[in-house]
Design a protein around this motif. Sequence first.
Motif, PDB file in Angstrom:
ATOM      1  N   ILE A 185       5.479  10.352   1.261  1.00 54.41           N
ATOM      2  CA  ILE A 185       5.077   8.877   0.680  1.00 54.41           C
ATOM      3  C   ILE A 185       5.216   8.046   1.662  1.00 54.41           C
ATOM      4  N   PHE A 186       4.317   7.033   2.129  1.00 54.19           N
ATOM      5  CA  PHE A 186       4.703   5.808   2.736  1.00 54.19           C
ATOM      6  C   PHE A 186       4.301   4.665   1.958  1.00 54.19           C
ATOM      7  N   VAL A 187       4.995   3.612   2.535  1.00 60.19           N
ATOM      8  CA  VAL A 187       5.236   2.333   1.667  1.00 60.19           C
ATOM      9  C   VAL A 187       4.756   1.394   2.960  1.00 60.19           C
ATOM     10  N   MET A 188       3.602   0.557   2.778  1.00 59.49           N
ATOM     11  CA  MET A 188       3.444  -0.341   3.684  1.00 59.49           C
ATOM     12  C   MET A 188       2.809  -1.900   3.373  1.00 59.49           C
ATOM     13  N   PRO A 189       3.226  -2.935   3.978  1.00 57.50           N
ATOM     14  CA  PRO A 189       2.828  -4.219   3.477  1.00 57.50           C
ATOM     15  C   PRO A 189       1.276  -4.544   3.441  1.00 57.50           C
ATOM     16  N   VAL A 190       0.879  -5.126   2.711  1.00 57.11           N
ATOM     17  CA  VAL A 190      -0.562  -5.408   2.750  1.00 57.11           C
ATOM     18  C   VAL A 190      -0.698  -6.647   2.959  1.00 57.11           C
ATOM     19  N   THR A 191      -1.409  -7.193   4.193  1.00 52.45           N
ATOM     20  CA  THR A 191      -1.599  -8.693   4.510  1.00 52.45           C
ATOM     21  C   THR A 191      -2.160  -9.313   3.739  1.00 52.45           C
ATOM     22  N   SER A 192      -3.402  -8.814   3.363  1.00 56.81           N
ATOM     23  CA  SER A 192      -4.489  -9.651   2.534  1.00 56.81           C
ATOM     24  C   SER A 192      -5.195  -8.561   1.880  1.00 56.81           C
ATOM     25  N   PHE A 193      -5.489  -8.895   0.586  1.00 53.09           N
ATOM     26  CA  PHE A 193      -6.297  -8.005  -0.237  1.00 53.09           C
ATOM     27  C   PHE A 193      -7.316  -8.936  -1.113  1.00 53.09           C
ATOM     28  N   PHE A 194      -8.616  -8.463  -0.861  1.00 51.58           N
ATOM     29  CA  PHE A 194      -9.693  -9.160  -1.518  1.00 51.58           C
ATOM     30  C   PHE A 194     -10.403  -8.864  -2.685  1.00 51.58           C
ATOM     31  N   GLN A 239       0.901  -1.210  -0.232  1.00 51.58           N
ATOM     32  CA  GLN A 239       0.116  -0.059  -0.185  1.00 51.58           C
ATOM     33  C   GLN A 239       1.004   1.098   0.103  1.00 51.58           C
ATOM     34  N   ILE A 240       0.734   2.152  -0.980  1.00 55.55           N
ATOM     35  CA  ILE A 240       1.563   3.353  -1.085  1.00 55.55           C
ATOM     36  C   ILE A 240       0.579   4.540  -0.738  1.00 55.55           C
ATOM     37  N   VAL A 241       0.839   5.285   0.149  1.00 56.61           N
ATOM     38  CA  VAL A 241       0.237   6.472   0.761  1.00 56.61           C
ATOM     39  C   VAL A 241       0.773   7.790   0.374  1.00 56.61           C
ATOM     40  N   ALA A 242       0.417   8.709  -0.692  1.00 56.25           N
ATOM     41  CA  ALA A 242       0.999   9.890  -0.820  1.00 56.25           C
ATOM     42  C   ALA A 242       0.356  10.832  -0.441  1.00 56.25           C
TER      43      ALA A 242
END
Length: 100
Positions: free
Chosen positions: A91-100, A3-6
């Motif tokens: 800008i923040f980059v975070m791992p996504v544990t699940s994506f439906f 997940q990228i949050v800008a």
Amino acid sequence: MKQIVAVVKPYLTQAVLDNLRRAPLEGLSITEVKGFGRQKNYLDQYQDREYAEAFLPKVEITMWVDDLRVEEVVQKVVAAARSGRMGDGKIFVMPVTSFF
């Protein structure tokens, strides 16, 4: 998946979106937000009076991207939003544990 949050200045939103038009995104959302970073606040003038705004208007663009394409998407955001001045955004980059 990442997940990228800008968080960018409002007037740069369209330029960022134009740069992301052909980017390999899984999803995207936009939210109007308020906040501050290193600049803390600013003084503004309204009807010959100065007043301090504690929170500056920003736009938060949240994107979901495949792990292999993160750097490409981040570079597209930076190319559109960076002016080199304080307050450009984050800008923040975070791992996504699940994506439906």
